[in-house]
Design an enzyme around this catalytic site. Structure first.
Site, PDB file in Angstrom:
ATOM      1  N   ASP A  10       0.872  -1.173   0.000  1.00  0.00           N
ATOM      2  CA  ASP A  10       0.000   0.000   0.000  1.00  0.00           C
ATOM      3  C   ASP A  10       0.920   1.237   0.000  1.00  0.00           C
ATOM      4  O   ASP A  10       2.134   1.119   0.226  1.00  0.00           O
ATOM      5  CB  ASP A  10      -0.859  -0.039   1.271  1.00  0.00           C
ATOM      6  N   ASP A  12      -0.228   5.178   0.916  1.00  0.00           N
ATOM      7  CA  ASP A  12      -0.493   6.201   1.936  1.00  0.00           C
ATOM      8  C   ASP A  12      -0.578   5.575   3.319  1.00  0.00           C
ATOM      9  O   ASP A  12      -1.379   4.669   3.559  1.00  0.00           O
ATOM     10  CB  ASP A  12      -1.783   6.947   1.603  1.00  0.00           C
ATOM     11  N   GLU A  19      -0.864  11.332   4.873  1.00  0.00           N
ATOM     12  CA  GLU A  19      -2.223  11.856   4.942  1.00  0.00           C
ATOM     13  C   GLU A  19      -2.348  13.208   5.653  1.00  0.00           C
ATOM     14  O   GLU A  19      -2.810  14.178   5.074  1.00  0.00           O
ATOM     15  CB  GLU A  19      -3.169  10.833   5.609  1.00  0.00           C
ATOM     16  N   GLY A  53     -10.019   7.407  -1.579  1.00  0.00           N
ATOM     17  CA  GLY A  53     -10.074   8.160  -2.828  1.00  0.00           C
ATOM     18  C   GLY A  53     -10.444   9.612  -2.566  1.00  0.00           C
ATOM     19  O   GLY A  53     -11.432   9.905  -1.888  1.00  0.00           O
ATOM     20  N   GLY A  54      -9.630  10.517  -3.064  1.00  0.00           N
ATOM     21  CA  GLY A  54      -9.826  11.944  -2.796  1.00  0.00           C
ATOM     22  C   GLY A  54     -11.134  12.493  -3.350  1.00  0.00           C
ATOM     23  O   GLY A  54     -11.815  13.286  -2.698  1.00  0.00           O
ATOM     24  N   HIS A  83      -9.991  18.238  -7.598  1.00  0.00           N
ATOM     25  CA  HIS A  83      -9.056  17.138  -7.364  1.00  0.00           C
ATOM     26  C   HIS A  83      -7.796  17.283  -8.218  1.00  0.00           C
ATOM     27  O   HIS A  83      -6.691  16.969  -7.766  1.00  0.00           O
ATOM     28  CB  HIS A  83      -9.743  15.784  -7.607  1.00  0.00           C
ATOM     29  N   THR A 124      -5.142   3.258  -3.493  1.00  0.00           N
ATOM     30  CA  THR A 124      -6.283   3.993  -4.045  1.00  0.00           C
ATOM     31  C   THR A 124      -5.884   5.395  -4.511  1.00  0.00           C
ATOM     32  O   THR A 124      -6.688   6.090  -5.126  1.00  0.00           O
ATOM     33  CB  THR A 124      -7.410   4.156  -3.002  1.00  0.00           C
ATOM     34  N   THR A 125      -4.673   5.805  -4.212  1.00  0.00           N
ATOM     35  CA  THR A 125      -4.313   7.176  -4.583  1.00  0.00           C
ATOM     36  C   THR A 125      -4.027   7.276  -6.086  1.00  0.00           C
ATOM     37  O   THR A 125      -3.899   6.275  -6.797  1.00  0.00           O
ATOM     38  CB  THR A 125      -3.128   7.690  -3.735  1.00  0.00           C
ATOM     39  N   ASN A 129       0.795  10.491  -7.886  1.00  0.00           N
ATOM     40  CA  ASN A 129       1.206  10.679  -6.482  1.00  0.00           C
ATOM     41  C   ASN A 129       2.198   9.594  -6.057  1.00  0.00           C
ATOM     42  O   ASN A 129       3.121   9.851  -5.281  1.00  0.00           O
ATOM     43  CB  ASN A 129      -0.003  10.614  -5.542  1.00  0.00           C
ATOM     44  N   ASP A 184      -1.727  -0.372   6.103  1.00  0.00           N
ATOM     45  CA  ASP A 184      -1.789   0.375   7.370  1.00  0.00           C
ATOM     46  C   ASP A 184      -3.218   0.615   7.853  1.00  0.00           C
ATOM     47  O   ASP A 184      -3.389   1.180   8.934  1.00  0.00           O
ATOM     48  CB  ASP A 184      -1.112   1.748   7.226  1.00  0.00           C
TER      49      ASP A 184
HETATM   50  C1  XBP Z   1      -5.235   6.424   0.594  1.00  0.00           C
HETATM   51  C2  XBP Z   1      -6.359   7.157  -0.003  1.00  0.00           C
HETATM   52  C3  XBP Z   1      -6.132   8.225  -0.996  1.00  0.00           C
HETATM   53  C4  XBP Z   1      -5.415   9.449  -0.471  1.00  0.00           C
HETATM   54  C5  XBP Z   1      -5.640  10.625  -1.392  1.00  0.00           C
HETATM   55  O1  XBP Z   1      -4.812   5.403  -0.283  1.00  0.00           O
HETATM   56  O2  XBP Z   1      -7.493   6.864   0.291  1.00  0.00           O
HETATM   57  O3  XBP Z   1      -7.382   8.631  -1.450  1.00  0.00           O
HETATM   58  O4  XBP Z   1      -5.924   9.808   0.793  1.00  0.00           O
HETATM   59  O5  XBP Z   1      -5.267  10.364  -2.687  1.00  0.00           O
HETATM   60  P1  XBP Z   1      -3.879   4.117   0.111  1.00  0.00           P
HETATM   61  P2  XBP Z   1      -6.142  10.878  -3.936  1.00  0.00           P
HETATM   62  O6  XBP Z   1      -3.741   4.004   1.602  1.00  0.00           O
HETATM   63  O7  XBP Z   1      -4.622   2.960  -0.515  1.00  0.00           O
HETATM   64  O8  XBP Z   1      -2.560   4.350  -0.570  1.00  0.00           O
HETATM   65  O9  XBP Z   1      -6.611  12.267  -3.623  1.00  0.00           O
HETATM   66  O10 XBP Z   1      -5.204  10.824  -5.108  1.00  0.00           O
HETATM   67  O11 XBP Z   1      -7.299   9.921  -4.073  1.00  0.00           O
HETATM   68 MG    MG Z   2      -2.969   3.206   3.404  1.00  0.00          MG
END
Ligand code: XBP
Ligand code: MG
Length: 253
Positions: A10, A12, A19, A53-54, A83, A124-125, A129, A184
């Site tokens: 993963d 983020d 975050e 997802g943002g 976004h 999901t980002t 990024n 995480d």
């Molecule tokens: C974390 C998320 C992402 C980020 C923001 O993803 O949910 O949406 O907070 O990124 P992960 P975007 O832990 O699966 O990596 O704004 O590009 O969606």
């Molecule tokens: Mg994560």
């Protein structure tokens, strides 16, 4: 005997604490530029992280906290515009002030590469990024360390749905039980487990108190030789940091 073939990471919260001080700040800067009164506090952002997802997070915020927001004639297009702005800001941030990777991340990735354990990303980002984080915080060529960067809308449904992990498995031509996912969050482990992948958790800023039922290990971080990890659930024997040998053993317990 199961052979560990690959680690699926993963992004983020797992590779770096992105975050609170990066994604959240980029969202708020965008909202300010558009003169919106949508400032997301540290606490509120913790609640909003329930939605991955943002774009989906902004939509959820509007539905729940700004239900009567009148100026949004076309909320969908506006959210996409916001976004894009946020993504640009976030990428500039990662370039200008690179984030430090979490303990053990670089070491474990390097060890995996040396030992022929394959690497993939499932997040999901937004794809750019991931590229920015890898290039600026890991190594200029770090994107090439991973066989697949499964990200954002490449799969139909975002975590906690299994789609992004299934996509990564398919791209790498792997079975779920040949891999370990490193995550995480509860949304992350739900996604990996729904795809059948054994999951190791390193808790992050926002996820410490989430339910990680079924995790093969829950740790504070991956640890380093000079910075021992703390086990929150599971058994690492005498190990003070996660290495490939420990992961191979865990897969066969
Ligand atoms: C974390 C998320 C992402 C980020 C923001 O993803 O949910 O949406 O907070 O990124 P992960 P975007 O832990 O699966 O990596 O704004 O590009 O969606
Ligand atoms: Mg994560």
């Amino acid at each position: 005997m199961k052979e560990l073939q690959a680690l699926l990471f993963d992004v983020d919260g797992t590779l770096a604490e992105t975050e609170r001080d990066a994604h959240r700040v980029a969202f708020n800067e965008t909202f300010a530029e558009y003169k919106l009164d949508w400032n997301w506090s540290i606490k509120l952002y913790g609640k909003l992280l329930a939605v991955t997802g943002g774009k989906e997070r902004m939509k959820f915020f509007l539905d729940k906290y700004r239900p009567g927001y009148k100026q949004l004639n076309d909320a969908h297009d506006f959210i996409i515009e916001l976004h894009k702005n946020k993504t640009k800001r976030y990428n500039n941030m990662l370039r200008d002030n690179p984030l430090v990777l979490r303990p053990g991340v670089r070491r474990l990735l390097e060890e995996a590469r040396n030992e022929g354990v394959r690497l993939g990303i499932a997040t999901t980002t937004t794809p750019e990024n991931v590229t920015s984080l890898l290039e600026h915080s890991l190594a200029p060529d770090a994107v090439s360390w991973f066989e697949v960067i499964a990200a954002g809308s490449m799969a139909k449904a975002k975590k906690p749905a299994p789609d992004i992990y299934n996509y990564a498995l398919q791209q790498m031509n792997l079975q779920a039980d040949q891999c370990i996912a490193i995550e995480d969050s509860q949304n992350g482990i739900r996604s990996a487990q729904a795809a059948g992948i054994p999951t190791l958790i390193t808790v992050s800023n926002y996820t410490r108190n989430e339910d990680f039922s079924g995790a093969m290990l829950v740790l504070d971080n991956l640890g380093e030789p000079n910075q021992p990890l703390t086990v929150l659930k599971g058994d690492v024997g005498d190990a003070t940091y996660v290495n490939i040998n420990l992961l191979k053993n865990c897969l066969n317990r």
